[in-house]
Design a protein around this motif. Structure first.
Motif, short mmCIF file in Angstrom:
data_model
loop_
_atom_site.label_atom_id
_atom_site.label_comp_id
_atom_site.label_asym_id
_atom_site.label_seq_id
_atom_site.Cartn_x
_atom_site.Cartn_y
_atom_site.Cartn_z
N THR A 9 3.64 -7.36 1.11
CA THR A 9 2.58 -6.41 1.49
C THR A 9 3.45 -4.68 2.45
O THR A 9 4.14 -5.24 3.27
CB THR A 9 1.99 -7.90 2.34
N ALA A 22 -0.58 -4.93 -1.33
CA ALA A 22 0.01 -5.94 -3.01
C ALA A 22 0.84 -5.86 -3.35
O ALA A 22 0.58 -5.38 -4.40
CB ALA A 22 -0.58 -7.54 -3.01
N THR A 71 -5.13 -7.36 -2.52
CA THR A 71 -4.98 -5.98 -1.65
C THR A 71 -6.39 -6.22 -0.79
O THR A 71 -7.22 -5.97 -0.39
CB THR A 71 -4.78 -4.75 -2.28
#
Length: 275
Positions: A9, A22, A71
Motif C-alpha cells: 500500500t 493498493a 485503493t
C-alpha cells in the motif's frame, strides 16, 4: 525461481486528494512492465504474468486505480482520467521507474495514452488493449449520457444489469464483480472524462505520434472497429484475440499473454537495460 508478486500500500496525495494505493509489484533486473487496468477491473487482471516465462526478470507494477479495488480515495468525486494520469505519475515516481513498457486496458488504455503523450521519452513500448482512441470506443462510458439516472448508485445498478445481458464474451462475468471492484461515486467522473477526451482530444493523433513501438489489441468481436486499417497503415501492430470481446484477459488470457510476449520480444524487451 522468479520473485513473487508483493502487495504494497502506497500512501500519496494527488491534487490534494489523499490516496492509499493498493499495488502489486515484482522486482527484477530488466526493464519494467507497467499495467493499468480497465474500468471495473483491478491489478489482479495481470497477476498471471508470473506464470509466463517470457517475462522472467522484468519488474512488474500494477495497482488499483482510485475508485477501484482496494485503493482508498478521500474524494471519489475528483476521480477522472486526468486525475488517473497524475496518479500514475506519482506511483511511477514512488517506485523509481523511469523508462518502461506500458500496457493499458480500456480506461487504463486511455490513461496510458495520455501518460505516454505527456512523457514520450519514457516509453519503450505501448500496448493498448481496447483503449479509447476514437469516439466510437465509448460504448461503455457514453452510457452515463445515454442513460441518465437520479443517483450515482441508480446509474451503476442499471449499468451492471445492461452489461450482464450484453452478447459479448465475458460480460456476465465482468458484470458480476463490478459492485465489488468499483465505487459508484467514482463512475460519473471517470465516464464523463472518457467521453470528453474521446470526442475532443484527438486521441488518434496522440496515439500515432508516439515514437515508441505500439500495439493495439482487440477481441475478434470488435474486429469491425472502423480505424483498425488506419492503425495498421501507420505502423501500429494489431493483435486480434480469438474468442474474445472487450475483455481478452478473461475470455482468452493465454492468447493475450502470448501476443504480448511476442510484441515485447519484437520490441527488444530482453535487450533493454533498466531505466
Amino acid at each position: 525461481m522468479q520473485p513473487l508478486l508483493e502487495q504494497r500500500t502506497v500512501s500519496t496525495s494527488v491534487e490534494g486528494v489523499e490516496l492509499d494505493i493498493a499495488t502489486m509489484y515484482r522486482a527484477g533486473d530488466l526493464t519494467p512492465i507497467v499495467f493499468l487496468h480497465g474500468f471495473g477491473s483491478t491489478k489482479e487482471d495481470y497477476a498471471d504474468i508470473v506464470h509466463y516465462s517470457a517475462f522472467d526478470g522484468h519488474p512488474v507494477l500494477a495497482y488499483d486505480a482510485p475508485g477501484c479495488g482496494k485503493t482508498l480515495c478521500s474524494d471519489l468525486s475528483r476521480v477522472s482520467i486526468p486525475f488517473l494520469v497524475e496518479t500514475a505519475g506519482a506511483i511511477l515516481d514512488r517506485f523509481g521507474i523511469d523508462r518502461f513498457h506500458l500496457v493499458g486496458h480500456s480506461m487504463g488504455g486511455l490513461t496510458a495514452l495520455m501518460l505516454a503523450h505527456a512523457n514520450p521519452e519514457r516509453m519503450l513500448s505501448f500496448t493498448d488493449i481496447e483503449g479509447n482512441v476514437a469516439p466510437e470506443d465509448c460504448f461503455l462510458s457514453r452510457q452515463v449520457i445515454d442513460y441518465p439516472a437520479d443517483s450515482d448508485q441508480a446509474f451503476f445498478d442499471a449499468f451492471i444489469e445492461r452489461i450482464w445481458h450484453s452478447p459479448y464474451f465475458s460480460c456476465p462475468l465482468y458484470a458480476a464483480s463490478l459492485r465489488h471492484k468499483v465505487r459508484a461515486q467514482a463512475v460519473r467522473g471517470i465516464f464523463t472524462s472518457m467521453v470528453e477526451l474521446s470526442d475532443h482530444a484527438d486521441l488518434m493523433t496522440k496515439f500515432l505520434s508516439l515514437p515508441c513501438l505500439r500495439m493495439f489489441m482487440y477481441g475478434e468481436q470488435n474486429a469491425s472497429l472502423s480505424y483498425l486499417g488506419h492503425l495498421r497503415d501507420n505502423g501500429v501492430a494489431l493483435a486480434e484475440i480469438k474468442h474474445a470481446g472487450h475483455f481478452p484477459m478473461y475470455s482468452n488470457p493465454v492468447e493475450m499473454w502470448g501476443r504480448l510476449a511476442q510484441f515485447l520480444a519484437d520490441a527488444g524487451m530482453n535487450a533493454d537495460m533498466p531505466g
